[in-house]
Design an enzyme around this catalytic site. Sequence first.
Site, PDB file in Angstrom:
ATOM      1  N   PRO A   1      -5.079   4.172  -4.236  1.00  0.00           N
ATOM      2  CG  PRO A   1      -5.832   2.761  -2.362  1.00  0.00           C
ATOM      3  CD  PRO A   1      -4.996   3.714  -2.950  1.00  0.00           C
TER       4      PRO A   1
ATOM      5  CG  HIS B   1       4.386   7.115  -2.281  1.00  0.00           C
ATOM      6  ND1 HIS B   1       4.422   8.222  -3.026  1.00  0.00           N
ATOM      7  CD2 HIS B   1       5.403   7.269  -1.543  1.00  0.00           C
ATOM      8  CE1 HIS B   1       5.568   8.883  -2.643  1.00  0.00           C
ATOM      9  NE2 HIS B   1       6.264   8.476  -1.723  1.00  0.00           N
ATOM     10  CD  GLU B   2       0.427  -0.254   0.695  1.00  0.00           C
ATOM     11  OE1 GLU B   2      -0.289  -1.142   1.026  1.00  0.00           O
ATOM     12  OE2 GLU B   2       1.621  -0.023   1.132  1.00  0.00           O
ATOM     13  NE  ARG B   3      -1.815   3.363   5.066  1.00  0.00           N
ATOM     14  CZ  ARG B   3      -1.355   3.577   6.292  1.00  0.00           C
ATOM     15  NH1 ARG B   3      -0.959   4.575   7.002  1.00  0.00           N
ATOM     16  NH2 ARG B   3      -1.182   2.207   7.168  1.00  0.00           N
TER      17      ARG B   3
END
Length: 391
Positions: free
Chosen positions: A258, A253-255
């Site tokens: 962006p 999710h984090e990667r």
Amino acid sequence: MTTKYGRSNSDGLYFNEEQQMLRRTVADFVDKEINPNMDKWEEEGQAPLHELFKKMGDLGLLGIRYDPRWGGQGLDHWFDLVFIEELGHIHGGGVGMAIGVQTHMATPAIAEFGSDYLKETYLKPAVMGDMVSCVGITEPGAGSDVAGLKTRAVKDGDEWLINGSKLFITNGVVADYCTLLCRTDDKPGYHTFSLIVVPTDTPGFSIGQKLDKLGMRCSDTALLYLDNVRVPLRNTIGEEGQGFIYQMKQFQHERFFPLPGVYVTGRDVIDMTVEYIRQREVFGEPLIAKQVLRHRLADWVTELELLKQMTYHIVRMKEADMDVTREVTMGKLYAGRLIRRVVDGCLQMFGGTGYINENIVTRHYRDTRLLSIGGGADEVMSDVLSKIEGF
């Protein structure tokens, strides 16, 4: 039809009217509530996240994919993509990153693996904008090497007793709680970590320092200390000892977060640059007349479109409930390198004007540099990808 700085109405192939309504809602919020304040927040070194998140929560923007039972909208990945794309039009990366921590980093594990108690107590207030969250992974001695974490939690009756420190924690200065990854067993292996929700007003939890950064200046980043911090065992997310596994899933999710910002922000920067070099005359003609500059711009637009289509492919995979680790890793690695080239090249076209802080392109130059470092450095992404490919 394209509006100023990259917003397009040509997305009917991918997005339905309901999704486009969400796009207009987020775009309006960015234009009215965020961008007019960015200069002030950058100068002050802090965006008012509690005030901002409450407004977003009231609009239903902080839990687009989360269960309505916990205040979410229960919508699909395409709605989530629309939301993230519009955040890419913010005049700087700090606020978008703070929002991303709330929506895609600190809360996904609670939503997927947390108990009803944790969802009611921590997820729902975050979705409603009543709490600001942060995620505590990186430490002074361990960053991308998550297995090297030293922060330790030991059981004491029905509580965890936690000691350690966390570094480079976005939202850490103002957060109401931290989704903390720490050791809960000294045995070797990956099943020795747990994710624990730690309220920041717990005795022993303290902010060691607000860090002074190169970019993302309106987003607070903290060094945190935990000195005999006690939290109930029921604050453990999912099963004890599974925190490392949960965190590896959360990284996707984090990667992913962006990627849309890169192709949206990148195009905005290009459009601002083209507007400038059409007006800027050198040796009797506008800079846009230089073929070498037009060709560079054309190359960058092409690469940004390729990243956009890769991102849409990832969304289709997500909708099919497929593992996107390989594709997200590729996307983050490529996006970090691409945005550095685009923004650096556009700043060069601005010349001396590009070196002045009041220029939005200059702010993007500072802010986008983080993408190749945070959430897994380029080198780590290359290593992960080489293992996936069996090299």
